[in-house]
Design a protein around this motif. Structure first.
Motif, mmCIF file in Angstrom:
data_model
loop_
_atom_site.group_PDB
_atom_site.id
_atom_site.type_symbol
_atom_site.label_atom_id
_atom_site.label_comp_id
_atom_site.label_asym_id
_atom_site.label_seq_id
_atom_site.Cartn_x
_atom_site.Cartn_y
_atom_site.Cartn_z
ATOM 1 N N ALA A 161 -1.886 3.116 -11.064
ATOM 2 C CA ALA A 161 -1.945 4.394 -10.906
ATOM 3 C C ALA A 161 -1.486 5.172 -12.331
ATOM 4 C CB ALA A 161 -0.321 4.248 -10.342
ATOM 5 N N VAL A 212 1.086 -1.129 0.161
ATOM 6 C CA VAL A 212 0.165 -0.110 0.072
ATOM 7 C C VAL A 212 1.127 0.822 -0.344
ATOM 8 C CG1 VAL A 212 -2.029 1.820 1.415
ATOM 9 C CG2 VAL A 212 -1.935 -1.017 1.572
ATOM 10 N N LEU A 213 2.023 1.287 0.754
ATOM 11 C CA LEU A 213 2.806 2.249 0.932
ATOM 12 C C LEU A 213 3.023 2.525 -0.544
ATOM 13 C CD1 LEU A 213 4.169 1.997 4.439
ATOM 14 C CD2 LEU A 213 2.696 3.407 4.112
ATOM 15 N N GLN A 242 0.476 4.853 -3.361
ATOM 16 C CA GLN A 242 0.739 5.188 -2.445
ATOM 17 C C GLN A 242 2.215 6.711 -2.949
ATOM 18 O OE1 GLN A 242 0.127 6.614 2.109
ATOM 19 N NE2 GLN A 242 1.502 7.794 1.724
ATOM 20 N N SER A 243 3.175 5.758 -3.092
ATOM 21 C CA SER A 243 3.888 6.673 -3.617
ATOM 22 C C SER A 243 4.190 6.755 -4.977
ATOM 23 C CB SER A 243 5.578 5.745 -2.908
ATOM 24 O OG SER A 243 6.008 4.835 -3.598
ATOM 25 N N GLU A 244 3.305 5.643 -5.645
ATOM 26 C CA GLU A 244 3.208 6.317 -7.162
ATOM 27 C C GLU A 244 2.818 7.406 -7.615
ATOM 28 O OE1 GLU A 244 3.322 2.604 -9.594
ATOM 29 O OE2 GLU A 244 5.068 2.450 -9.072
ATOM 30 N N PHE A 245 1.626 7.208 -6.504
ATOM 31 C CA PHE A 245 0.706 8.773 -7.026
ATOM 32 C C PHE A 245 1.090 9.682 -6.390
ATOM 33 C CE2 PHE A 245 -2.963 5.249 -6.528
ATOM 34 C CZ PHE A 245 -3.675 5.458 -7.889
ATOM 35 N N VAL A 246 1.748 9.925 -5.542
ATOM 36 C CA VAL A 246 2.758 11.165 -5.170
ATOM 37 C C VAL A 246 3.342 11.849 -5.968
ATOM 38 C CG1 VAL A 246 3.975 11.993 -3.458
ATOM 39 C CG2 VAL A 246 2.108 10.726 -2.615
#
Length: 237
Positions: free
Chosen positions: A137, A33-34, A37-41
């Motif tokens: 993503a 999940v992290l 999340q980092s890909e979206f950020v």
């Protein structure tokens, strides 16, 4: 076959009699999940200053000496001249052609790459490139920053992106914007099947078919996109 991040996330594998696979999921999946999340950020950060843009889909197998490649170069240049950034999957073939046309016309040329089991790097005409591990993503970035989609001749990947875009517009998950199929001879069989099979079966309506614009003309493609943008601006006033 070489594994990828997407495959490791989605692959259930064979039977799991001793529970080892389930134990592995319990240990690793929450941490994925992290990474997601980092890909979206990273994507949001890289694309934050992209204003008007058009996403162009098409086959990675299109050869540089083909008419389809020349069409992609023409399209990229025309979109850049009209003030649009060009977003592609960043690969070779039709994607490279559209990026090349945009770059040579002095426009913004964006490539959103994906990790694949075989080697594929961003093409040389990309000036803003982001590489993704996860298809979902990457697909979000294709949609979020585009005012229109154009599909050059392509295969399963292009079809996937086309029908996802259609579904998002049909269900009003995104603001209605044009989807252009560039290359009438290539796309006509698909249109005939939709209108001849799906519409009579009642699984789609004629108004759904009207979401698609089919043309051979780059100039008409850009006109469809710019007119839709003007109408959208007028409705927001």
């Amino acid at each position: 076959m070489e594994s990828t991040t997407d495959r490791r996330l989605l692959d259930t594998g064979d039977s799991d009699p001793d529970g080892a696979r389930r134990a592995n999921r319990l240990e690793h999946d929450p941490w994925r999940v992290l990474r997601i999340q980092s890909e979206f950020v990273a994507g949001f950060d890289a694309m934050s200053d992209v204003a008007a843009a058009v996403t162009v889909f098409g086959s990675a197998r299109t050869t540089p000496d083909s008419p389809e490649y020349a069409l992609g170069v023409e399209l990229g240049g025309a979109l850049a001249a009209a003030g649009y950034a060009v977003i592609t999957g960043g690969g070779p073939g039709a994607m490279e052609a559209a990026n090349r046309g945009a770059a040579q016309a002095g426009g913004r040329s964006i490539g959103l790459g994906i990790e694949l089991p075989f080697e594929q790097s961003l093409n040389e005409w990309v000036d803003l490139g982001v590489n993704f591990r996860y298809f979902f993503a990457r697909k979000t970035m294709f949609v979020k920053y585009a005012q229109a989609f154009v599909c050059l001749p392509g295969g399963f990947g292009t079809m996937d992106e086309l029908f996802e875009a259609l579904t998002l517009v049909q269900t009003k998950k995104v603001t209605r914007f044009p989807i252009v199929l560039l290359g009438a001879d290539y796309w006509q069989g698909l249109l005939d099947w939709i209108t001849g099979t799906l519409v009579p079966a009642g699984t789609v309506s004629q108004s759904d078919v009207a979401l698609l614009h089919v043309t051979d003309s780059v100039a008409e493609t850009v006109d469809i996109i710019t007119r839709a943008g003007t109408q959208m601006e007028a409705s927001n006033r």
